[in-house]
Design a protein around this motif. Structure first.
Motif, PDB file in Angstrom:
ATOM      1  N   VAL A 222       2.037   8.859  12.652  1.00 35.23           N
ATOM      2  CA  VAL A 222       2.353   7.427  12.753  1.00 35.23           C
ATOM      3  C   VAL A 222       1.677   6.636  11.644  1.00 35.23           C
ATOM      4  O   VAL A 222       2.326   5.872  10.915  1.00 35.23           O
ATOM      5  N   ILE A 223       0.359   6.792  11.493  1.00 35.34           N
ATOM      6  CA  ILE A 223      -0.373   5.993  10.507  1.00 35.34           C
ATOM      7  C   ILE A 223       0.034   6.395   9.092  1.00 35.34           C
ATOM      8  O   ILE A 223       0.169   5.542   8.200  1.00 35.34           O
ATOM      9  N   GLY A 224       0.266   7.673   8.859  1.00 36.52           N
ATOM     10  CA  GLY A 224       0.743   8.108   7.552  1.00 36.52           C
ATOM     11  C   GLY A 224       2.083   7.489   7.211  1.00 36.52           C
ATOM     12  O   GLY A 224       2.326   7.073   6.066  1.00 36.52           O
ATOM     13  N   GLY A 231       3.366   0.523   1.401  1.00 35.21           N
ATOM     14  CA  GLY A 231       3.217   0.633  -0.049  1.00 35.21           C
ATOM     15  C   GLY A 231       1.952  -0.042  -0.546  1.00 35.21           C
ATOM     16  O   GLY A 231       0.861   0.171  -0.017  1.00 35.21           O
ATOM     17  N   THR A 232       2.092  -0.913  -1.552  1.00 33.70           N
ATOM     18  CA  THR A 232       0.915  -1.569  -2.136  1.00 33.70           C
ATOM     19  C   THR A 232       0.261  -2.548  -1.173  1.00 33.70           C
ATOM     20  O   THR A 232      -0.904  -2.912  -1.365  1.00 33.70           O
ATOM     21  N   ASP A 233       0.987  -3.002  -0.146  1.00 34.08           N
ATOM     22  CA  ASP A 233       0.384  -3.908   0.842  1.00 34.08           C
ATOM     23  C   ASP A 233      -0.697  -3.217   1.668  1.00 34.08           C
ATOM     24  O   ASP A 233      -1.471  -3.889   2.369  1.00 34.08           O
ATOM     25  N   TRP A 234      -0.732  -1.878   1.613  1.00 30.42           N
ATOM     26  CA  TRP A 234      -1.773  -1.156   2.364  1.00 30.42           C
ATOM     27  C   TRP A 234      -3.166  -1.593   1.918  1.00 30.42           C
ATOM     28  O   TRP A 234      -4.088  -1.645   2.725  1.00 30.42           O
ATOM     29  N   ASP A 235      -3.319  -1.934   0.654  1.00 28.26           N
ATOM     30  CA  ASP A 235      -4.637  -2.283   0.119  1.00 28.26           C
ATOM     31  C   ASP A 235      -5.155  -3.618   0.641  1.00 28.26           C
ATOM     32  O   ASP A 235      -6.324  -3.959   0.413  1.00 28.26           O
ATOM     33  N   LEU A 257      -7.600   6.458  11.754  1.00 28.88           N
ATOM     34  CA  LEU A 257      -7.417   5.354  10.806  1.00 28.88           C
ATOM     35  C   LEU A 257      -8.249   5.576   9.544  1.00 28.88           C
ATOM     36  O   LEU A 257      -7.795   5.314   8.421  1.00 28.88           O
ATOM     37  N   ALA A 258      -9.468   6.066   9.714  1.00 32.98           N
ATOM     38  CA  ALA A 258     -10.369   6.247   8.570  1.00 32.98           C
ATOM     39  C   ALA A 258      -9.813   7.242   7.557  1.00 32.98           C
ATOM     40  O   ALA A 258     -10.086   7.119   6.356  1.00 32.98           O
ATOM     41  N   GLN A 259      -9.032   8.206   8.011  1.00 29.25           N
ATOM     42  CA  GLN A 259      -8.488   9.198   7.083  1.00 29.25           C
ATOM     43  C   GLN A 259      -7.537   8.555   6.075  1.00 29.25           C
ATOM     44  O   GLN A 259      -7.383   9.047   4.954  1.00 29.25           O
TER      45      GLN A 259
END
Length: 363
Positions: A222-224, A231-235, A257-259
């Motif tokens: 799911v998180i992947g 995309g770039t919004d992940w940052d 989540l930390a992964q």
């Protein structure tokens, strides 16, 4: 009626506003509820100052709603919430309705339910180990035995992997055998409980491992998938998960989540929020995360450090005060090492040491 009420109130104003008005001028039916109130200037001053703190929380609540709206309009946000079904994950994206992830496969709950049945059984019998003449446990145990048999009878019809069924069947059968022994002998002995626990332990370990594998594989997918979609919004994405005391160490949702967020996001964009309940609402989680982010801006404005308010504001001075008090009282100092504001250290216990660290380390 309104006119009469207005006239009544007006009469009270007249009664209470004249220079000669006092308690004796009031109608007798007020005597039981009206008395002279006095307060010293110190009491009034103290109350007025303390009211500032009370009002602050009211204003903070109003501002928080604005902060939350602004944050959600600019940042994707992921909430990981504990639940008995293996957790919930919700994705918030600016301008879009929240997306709730599909649940963990039902086999996770089946594995945990079977395992919990054994642990619950121990909770039922342990209080009576030292009370051989107290048979109040019989009705509860007999009722639970019936439920256990129903679970065993329906095991083959569930969505459980074929190679996992024998282990779960053995757990349920052992539970029933132990209960039958207790009911037959009219006693719960420590020796019988010990033997039962030893027989179940290796079987329970398998269920725990399979449940963990099922839960982790699902949420990693799911998180992947969400990270790829953003995309770039992940940052600029924030994430938070909740935990109670016993689940904070090796917290599954936070660890998953930390992964994907990486170590630099820990305690920055990835937050572990401790609560006192197994479950909490998404709104409560959003409020907590909003407060953390909003307080950071205030800390930066007043003290020049963006992460200062993640910490107890008086903590540094209180630490020094404790050290000073220890010296006066000749007490050894027991305090952890200081860490910098904005530390990316894992938010739970990380100091290595001797002893078992997982079920696999136990015999």
């Amino acid at each position: 009626m309104l006119g009469g009420a207005y006239a009544f109130l007006s009469s009270l104003v007249v009664i209470g506003s004249g220079p000669s008005a006092h308690a004796a001028d009031l109608p007798s039916y007020f005597n039981e509820i009206v008395g002279t109130e006095t307060a010293s200037p110190a009491e009034i001053g103290t109350k007025n100052i303390l009211q500032l703190n009370t009002t602050m929380f009211e204003l903070y609540g109003d501002a928080g709603r604005v902060f939350k709206k602004n944050i959600l309009a600019q940042h994707p946000l992921i909430l990981g919430l504990f639940s008995g079904a293996g957790g919930r994950f919700i994705l918030y994206r600016p301008g879009m309705a929240p997306t709730e992830a599909p649940p963990v496969p039902i086999v996770y709950q089946l594995l945990k339910s079977v395992g919990h049945s054994t642990m619950a059984l121990a909770e039922v019998v342990v209080p009576y180990l030292n009370s051989p003449d107290d048979l109040t446990w019989r009705s509860s145990l007999a009722a639970y035995r019936d439920r256990m048999q129903s679970a065993l009878d329906g095991l083959d019809a569930t969505a459980m992997r074929d190679d996992w069924r024998p282990n779960n069947r053995a757990i349920l059968q052992n539970n029933i055998a132990f209960m039958d022994e207790c009911l037959k002998n009219n006693v719960i002995s420590a020796d019988a409980l010990h033997e039962f626990a030893q027989r179940q332990s290796p079987l329970l370990k398998k269920n725990i491992a399979w449940a963990a594998q099922t839960q982790v594989a699902h949420w990693m997918d799911v998180i992947g998938g969400w990270k790829q979609m953003l995309g770039t919004d992940w940052d600029k994405t924030y994430a938070a998960s909740n935990t109670i005391y016993v689940a904070r160490q090796n917290n599954v949702l936070f660890s998953v989540l930390a992964q994907f967020f990486g170590p630099e996001a820990i305690n920055d964009r990835l937050i572990l929020i401790e609560t006192v309940s197994f479950t909490t609402t998404p709104d409560d989680m959003l409020d907590s995360l909003t407060r953390i982010i909003a307080d950071r801006a205030v800390g930066a404005a007043f003290f020049g450090d963006y992460h200062l308010m993640d910490y107890e504001l008086m903590g540094g001075d209180a630490r020094q005060a404790i050290i000073d008090q220890d010296a006066k009282r000749n007490i050894a100092i027991t305090l952890p090492p200081q860490v910098p504001f904005g530390s990316h250290q894992w938010p739970t216990l990380i100091t290595p040491g001797p002893g078992a660290k997982s079920l696999a380390d136990l015999p």
